[in-house]
Design a protein around this motif. Structure first.
Motif, PDB file in Angstrom:
ATOM      1  N   GLU A 142       0.843  -1.202   0.000  1.00  0.00           N
ATOM      2  CA  GLU A 142       0.000   0.000   0.000  1.00  0.00           C
ATOM      3  C   GLU A 142       0.881   1.257   0.000  1.00  0.00           C
ATOM      4  N   ASP A 219      -5.521   8.068   1.313  1.00  0.00           N
ATOM      5  CA  ASP A 219      -4.611   7.319   2.180  1.00  0.00           C
ATOM      6  C   ASP A 219      -3.132   7.581   1.907  1.00  0.00           C
ATOM      7  N   GLY A 241       6.089   2.594   0.099  1.00  0.00           N
ATOM      8  CA  GLY A 241       4.889   1.855   0.457  1.00  0.00           C
ATOM      9  C   GLY A 241       5.065   1.159   1.791  1.00  0.00           C
ATOM     10  N   LYS A 242       4.041   0.464   2.238  1.00  0.00           N
ATOM     11  CA  LYS A 242       4.105  -0.197   3.548  1.00  0.00           C
ATOM     12  C   LYS A 242       5.001  -1.438   3.541  1.00  0.00           C
TER      13      LYS A 242
END
Length: 346
Positions: A142, A219, A241-242
């Motif tokens: 994400e 987000d 990203g995560k």
């Protein structure tokens, strides 16, 4: 193969470097010539074509497609005349100077049943194609944030007067800004809000030449920056990203190759040097990946192939007029944000 007869409205850098070589390469196009106001140069490169004396001469001919690659503040006027004459059009970036102009052209092309494409060639840079593939593969998980740069070190003013005088199309926001904005919208969609800081930094400059735009998504955030005072370049693309990060220097070779009159092809064209590869550090299925990632080839030919198919097979243009209008929405919001020093909801 059906042939589309095409003409340019200018044979400056845009026509000579970015458009004519690909119209010549694609078997579906026949380059008829270009409007040339003073210097008559196109026949030196393409002896078989014509140097037109006016836009009226082009529009009165049997041309099918006109490339509007004149200064930005003329795009709306010329594109409207092209469409009203029943010709398809490619319009250079920035598409127009306002959202209203962009929407009027989009409506006119639809009314006339004509194809109208915006020349956002940087979607087909090797850099951006590689970044897009990283996102499609979900290699970073994400997304939390991304930052795109289009930086140069060039403190001198441009000799092109239309770029350095105050007019509705001048300034870095409407010159390099549309590349960055279009790429962000292409990858991430339309944001919820925009904030921006727009400055003038060069000595004796009267137009904006530094911009920092922040796009707000639900987000994550995307920052877009352009400056003429970056002697040591930042990575052109930074994505976090995560699961991991990807950093990519600007490495697309097409513009430099075209400037020295190298002819594009469908084989080795757009191949970056290995030292420009991006760096990926992430975790996929429990395995840590930490190293260089091969860069995809870039090729602006694919834009023109998309235009060909849009006209011949009635497919959607590779970059639509609505895409161009959305870029103008971001530009107008950025101007308002910088002036009022606040976040603008879209």
């Amino acid at each position: 193969m059906k042939t589309i007869k095409a003409a340019l409205l200018s044979y400056g850098m845009s026509g000579k470097v970015f458009q004519a070589p690909f119209l010549e390469l694609h078997p579906g196009f026949e380059l008829l010539g270009s409007w040339e106001r003073s210097k008559k140069l196109i026949q030196e490169d393409y002896p078989q074509v014509k140097s037109y004396e006016s836009i009226d001469e082009i529009l009165a001919s049997d041309v099918d497609l006109v490339v509007v690659n004149t200064p930005i503040d003329t795009h709306f006027e010329y594109a409207k005349r092209v469409l009203e004459a029943g010709k398809h059009a490619i319009v250079e970036k920035a598409f127009t100077t306002t959202v209203a102009e962009a929407e009027e052209l989009a409506a006119l092309s639809k009314e006339k049943g004509l194809k109208l494409a915006v020349f956002q060639n940087r979607r087909w840079d090797s850099d951006l194609k590689t970044v897009r593939q990283i996102l499609l593969d979900g290699a970073l998980g994400e997304i939390v944030e991304a930052e795109f740069h289009f930086d140069r070190y060039n403190p001198l003013l441009s000799p092109k007067q239309h770029k350095e005088t105050v007019n509705s199309g001048s300034g870095i926001l409407k010159d390099l800004g549309p590349h960055l904005i279009d790429q962000a919208l292409y990858l991430f969609g339309f944001p919820k809000a925009v904030s921006a800081d727009i400055r003038t930094t060069r000595e004796n400059s009267v137009v904006d030449d530094w911009v920092d735009i922040l796009l707000y998504y639900p987000d994550f955030r995307v920052r877009l920056k352009a400056s003429f005072f970056v002697r040591e370049p930042n990575p052109a693309y930074v994505l976090h990203g995560k699961n991991g990060s990807f950093l990519k220097p600007r490495g697309d070779v097409q513009e430099d190759d075209l400037k020295v009159m190298k002819k594009p092809n469908l084989d080795s064209w757009g191949t970056e040097p290995l030292e420009k590869e991006g760096f990926l550090h992430t975790e996929i299925d429990g395995k840590i990946m930490h190293g260089k990632i091969p860069t995809l080839k870039g090729n602006y030919y694919d834009f023109f192939d998309g235009v060909y198919n849009a006209i011949i097979n009635d497919t959607v243009e590779p970059v639509t007029a609505q895409d161009g209008a959305r870029v103008m929405q971001i530009i107008e919001a950025a101007i308002q944000s910088s002036k009022e020093k606040r976040v603008i909801d879209l």
